[in-house]
Design an enzyme around this catalytic site. Sequence first.
Site, PDB file in Angstrom:
ATOM      1  N   GLU A 130      42.134  32.566  31.062  1.00  0.00           N
ATOM      2  CA  GLU A 130      41.148  33.655  31.158  1.00  0.00           C
ATOM      3  C   GLU A 130      40.449  33.863  29.814  1.00  0.00           C
ATOM      4  O   GLU A 130      40.265  34.991  29.359  1.00  0.00           O
ATOM      5  CB  GLU A 130      41.832  34.966  31.582  1.00  0.00           C
ATOM      6  CG  GLU A 130      42.631  34.856  32.862  1.00  0.00           C
ATOM      7  CD  GLU A 130      43.219  36.176  33.359  1.00  0.00           C
ATOM      8  OE1 GLU A 130      42.835  37.249  32.848  1.00  0.00           O
ATOM      9  OE2 GLU A 130      44.061  36.128  34.266  1.00  0.00           O
ATOM     10  N   ASP A 176      38.229  34.684  26.836  1.00  0.00           N
ATOM     11  CA  ASP A 176      36.989  35.301  26.353  1.00  0.00           C
ATOM     12  C   ASP A 176      37.247  35.879  24.966  1.00  0.00           C
ATOM     13  O   ASP A 176      38.395  36.068  24.572  1.00  0.00           O
ATOM     14  CB  ASP A 176      36.370  36.321  27.322  1.00  0.00           C
ATOM     15  CG  ASP A 176      37.307  37.405  27.812  1.00  0.00           C
ATOM     16  OD1 ASP A 176      38.315  37.681  27.132  1.00  0.00           O
ATOM     17  OD2 ASP A 176      37.018  37.998  28.870  1.00  0.00           O
ATOM     18  N   GLU A 208      51.475  39.001  34.587  1.00  0.00           N
ATOM     19  CA  GLU A 208      51.626  40.168  33.695  1.00  0.00           C
ATOM     20  C   GLU A 208      52.899  40.984  33.960  1.00  0.00           C
ATOM     21  O   GLU A 208      52.848  42.203  34.067  1.00  0.00           O
ATOM     22  CB  GLU A 208      50.378  41.054  33.781  1.00  0.00           C
ATOM     23  CG  GLU A 208      49.104  40.302  33.445  1.00  0.00           C
ATOM     24  CD  GLU A 208      47.818  41.113  33.638  1.00  0.00           C
ATOM     25  OE1 GLU A 208      47.903  42.291  34.006  1.00  0.00           O
ATOM     26  OE2 GLU A 208      46.739  40.546  33.414  1.00  0.00           O
ATOM     27  N   ASN A 254      51.699  33.772  34.545  1.00  0.00           N
ATOM     28  CA  ASN A 254      50.457  34.006  33.798  1.00  0.00           C
ATOM     29  C   ASN A 254      50.515  35.357  33.076  1.00  0.00           C
ATOM     30  O   ASN A 254      50.944  36.352  33.666  1.00  0.00           O
ATOM     31  CB  ASN A 254      49.299  34.016  34.818  1.00  0.00           C
ATOM     32  CG  ASN A 254      47.924  33.988  34.201  1.00  0.00           C
ATOM     33  OD1 ASN A 254      47.616  33.112  33.390  1.00  0.00           O
ATOM     34  ND2 ASN A 254      47.072  34.938  34.572  1.00  0.00           N
ATOM     35  N   HIS A 275      42.612  36.498  26.151  1.00  0.00           N
ATOM     36  CA  HIS A 275      41.544  37.488  25.953  1.00  0.00           C
ATOM     37  C   HIS A 275      41.588  37.909  24.482  1.00  0.00           C
ATOM     38  O   HIS A 275      42.468  38.663  24.070  1.00  0.00           O
ATOM     39  CB  HIS A 275      41.779  38.710  26.850  1.00  0.00           C
ATOM     40  CG  HIS A 275      41.639  38.421  28.305  1.00  0.00           C
ATOM     41  ND1 HIS A 275      40.420  38.112  28.881  1.00  0.00           N
ATOM     42  CD2 HIS A 275      42.550  38.393  29.309  1.00  0.00           C
ATOM     43  CE1 HIS A 275      40.603  37.914  30.193  1.00  0.00           C
ATOM     44  NE2 HIS A 275      41.884  38.069  30.469  1.00  0.00           N
TER      45      HIS A 275
HETATM   46  O1  G3I Z   1      35.289  46.234  44.885  1.00  0.00           O
HETATM   47  C1  G3I Z   1      35.159  47.573  44.394  1.00  0.00           C
HETATM   48  C2  G3I Z   1      33.932  48.198  44.937  1.00  0.00           C
HETATM   49  O2  G3I Z   1      34.049  48.298  46.339  1.00  0.00           O
HETATM   50  C3  G3I Z   1      33.744  49.551  44.279  1.00  0.00           C
HETATM   51  O3  G3I Z   1      32.542  50.127  44.699  1.00  0.00           O
HETATM   52  C4  G3I Z   1      33.732  49.450  42.772  1.00  0.00           C
HETATM   53  C5  G3I Z   1      33.632  50.780  42.078  1.00  0.00           C
HETATM   54  O4  G3I Z   1      34.337  50.786  40.855  1.00  0.00           O
HETATM   55  O5  G3I Z   1      34.919  48.849  42.367  1.00  0.00           O
HETATM   56  C6  G3I Z   1      35.098  47.545  42.896  1.00  0.00           C
HETATM   57  O6  G3I Z   1      36.305  47.051  42.447  1.00  0.00           O
HETATM   58  C7  G3I Z   1      36.335  46.617  41.108  1.00  0.00           C
HETATM   59  C8  G3I Z   1      36.803  45.173  41.098  1.00  0.00           C
HETATM   60  O7  G3I Z   1      36.971  44.729  39.780  1.00  0.00           O
HETATM   61  C9  G3I Z   1      35.829  44.244  41.818  1.00  0.00           C
HETATM   62  O8  G3I Z   1      34.594  44.263  41.165  1.00  0.00           O
HETATM   63  C10 G3I Z   1      37.299  47.478  40.315  1.00  0.00           C
HETATM   64  O9  G3I Z   1      36.796  48.801  40.198  1.00  0.00           O
HETATM   65  C11 G3I Z   1      37.527  46.893  38.953  1.00  0.00           C
HETATM   66  O10 G3I Z   1      38.583  47.615  38.312  1.00  0.00           O
HETATM   67  C12 G3I Z   1      37.951  45.452  39.092  1.00  0.00           C
HETATM   68  O11 G3I Z   1      38.120  44.939  37.780  1.00  0.00           O
HETATM   69  C13 G3I Z   1      38.785  43.700  37.698  1.00  0.00           C
HETATM   70  C14 G3I Z   1      40.098  43.866  36.952  1.00  0.00           C
HETATM   71  O12 G3I Z   1      40.714  42.592  36.813  1.00  0.00           O
HETATM   72  C15 G3I Z   1      41.053  44.785  37.657  1.00  0.00           C
HETATM   73  O13 G3I Z   1      42.234  44.918  36.945  1.00  0.00           O
HETATM   74  C16 G3I Z   1      37.879  42.752  36.936  1.00  0.00           C
HETATM   75  O14 G3I Z   1      36.697  42.484  37.708  1.00  0.00           O
HETATM   76  C17 G3I Z   1      38.610  41.438  36.644  1.00  0.00           C
HETATM   77  O15 G3I Z   1      37.858  40.676  35.753  1.00  0.00           O
HETATM   78  C18 G3I Z   1      39.951  41.746  35.996  1.00  0.00           C
HETATM   79  O16 G3I Z   1      40.634  40.527  35.825  1.00  0.00           O
HETATM   80  C19 G3I Z   1      41.893  40.586  35.151  1.00  0.00           C
HETATM   81  C20 G3I Z   1      42.752  39.495  35.725  1.00  0.00           C
HETATM   82  O17 G3I Z   1      42.827  39.584  37.128  1.00  0.00           O
HETATM   83  C21 G3I Z   1      44.145  39.518  35.114  1.00  0.00           C
HETATM   84  N1  G3I Z   1      44.088  39.483  33.666  1.00  0.00           N
HETATM   85  C22 G3I Z   1      43.207  40.461  33.042  1.00  0.00           C
HETATM   86  C23 G3I Z   1      41.794  40.374  33.635  1.00  0.00           C
HETATM   87  C24 G3I Z   1      40.861  41.350  32.933  1.00  0.00           C
HETATM   88  O18 G3I Z   1      41.251  42.666  33.165  1.00  0.00           O
END
Ligand code: G3I
Length: 372
Positions: A276, A278, A171, A212, A248
Amino acid sequence: MALHRPLLAGVLGLCAVLATPVSATAAPASPHAGGSSHHADSLRSLAAPIGLRIGTAVNTDQLASNATYRNITASQFSTVTPENVMKWEVVEPTRGTYDWAAADRLVAFAQANHQLVRGHTLVWHSQLPSWLTAAAPQMSPDELRAILRQHVIDQVTHFKGQIWQWDVVNEAFNDDGTLRDSIWLQKLGPGYIADAFRWAHQADPKAKLFYNDYNIEYTGPKSNAVYALVKSLKAQGVPIDGVGFQTHLDTQYPLPDLQSNLQRFADLRLDVAETEVDVRTTLPVTATEQSAQVAGYTQTLQACMAVKRCISYTVWGFDDGNSWVPGVFAGEGAATVYDEKFQPKAQYYALQQALELGKGAPHRTGIGAGRG
Ligand code: G3I
């Protein structure tokens, strides 16, 4: 009538698969090994004859705690991508102290189930450790460059020989085709992208190295900018092997001209992958919206199958209960191919059917290592 046969077989096949525990004792496969004994109607089995890998992003908390999640991950997919556990904030929460445990467990799971791993992701503006985001603005370019180099080399070295494709840079562009104003661009200039590929290649010369991004499925300013970048990297001899199209999608927008777009990147002698996938929509889902979602899955998979250098098709999670979408897009969801109860939806059968009907698609040759 013929169209319904694979669907019914798919339902029966899925029942059989869900009743079968994952073998914890299966022999580990090398990252480039293929083959499995999965049910003939699983996505991974249906894709195997044309050499296409079908993948999913994996939530490792679910993998550890939920047997149904584990069984679907193992039985339906031939590659896995860590949804979060290879990101910098997870692997180096404290400066100089690595924690590879969760990622190592996923790699071991993949090997036990004869799956390849997409490493995600080495250089990104998001999910950076707080020690880094706090200190970066005060760092000199040399200091920040040394930290980025160390990160890329240490992470790729740790997983050397175990990763099929690395998302080396993720990105880096804005939707208008300009480079994203990240700490990397601000401090290091645009050369950080080529540097990251060179460092990754140095650490694991056999891994396939990918750029990517999202919103590059459509031909337009962003996809044109990525095209110009990777063309120039190739011309300079930078070790880049492929481009990942995140894919996406949202039913409120038209479907992208994905096949021709994938093909023009493939014509640069690069592998391509949908990394990715969806297809989200507004909730509750209407029949019209679901048919648009089905069309989205069908068309994106058919586009990949039609392009010989499209070597993998990965969904960003397979069940609605663990999808990132509702947390980010208020009022939207239902973006994956299984519902919250892990029942396959029409979107799942659409993938199965596209694979079943596309047996005559060209055979992929890009599964092993090697550039050009
Ligand atoms: O691990 C912490 C946890 O300790 C905490 O209690 C909780 C509270 O919010 O947050 C947890 O972290 C979260 C993390 O996912 C793990 O679950 C973050 O808040 C959350 O923002 C994070 O989201 C991820 C996101 O990337 C971050 O930008 C999504 O799961 C994940 O699906 C998403 O994936 C991205 C790809 O890497 C890149 N392309 C886009 C895609 C979708 O956004």
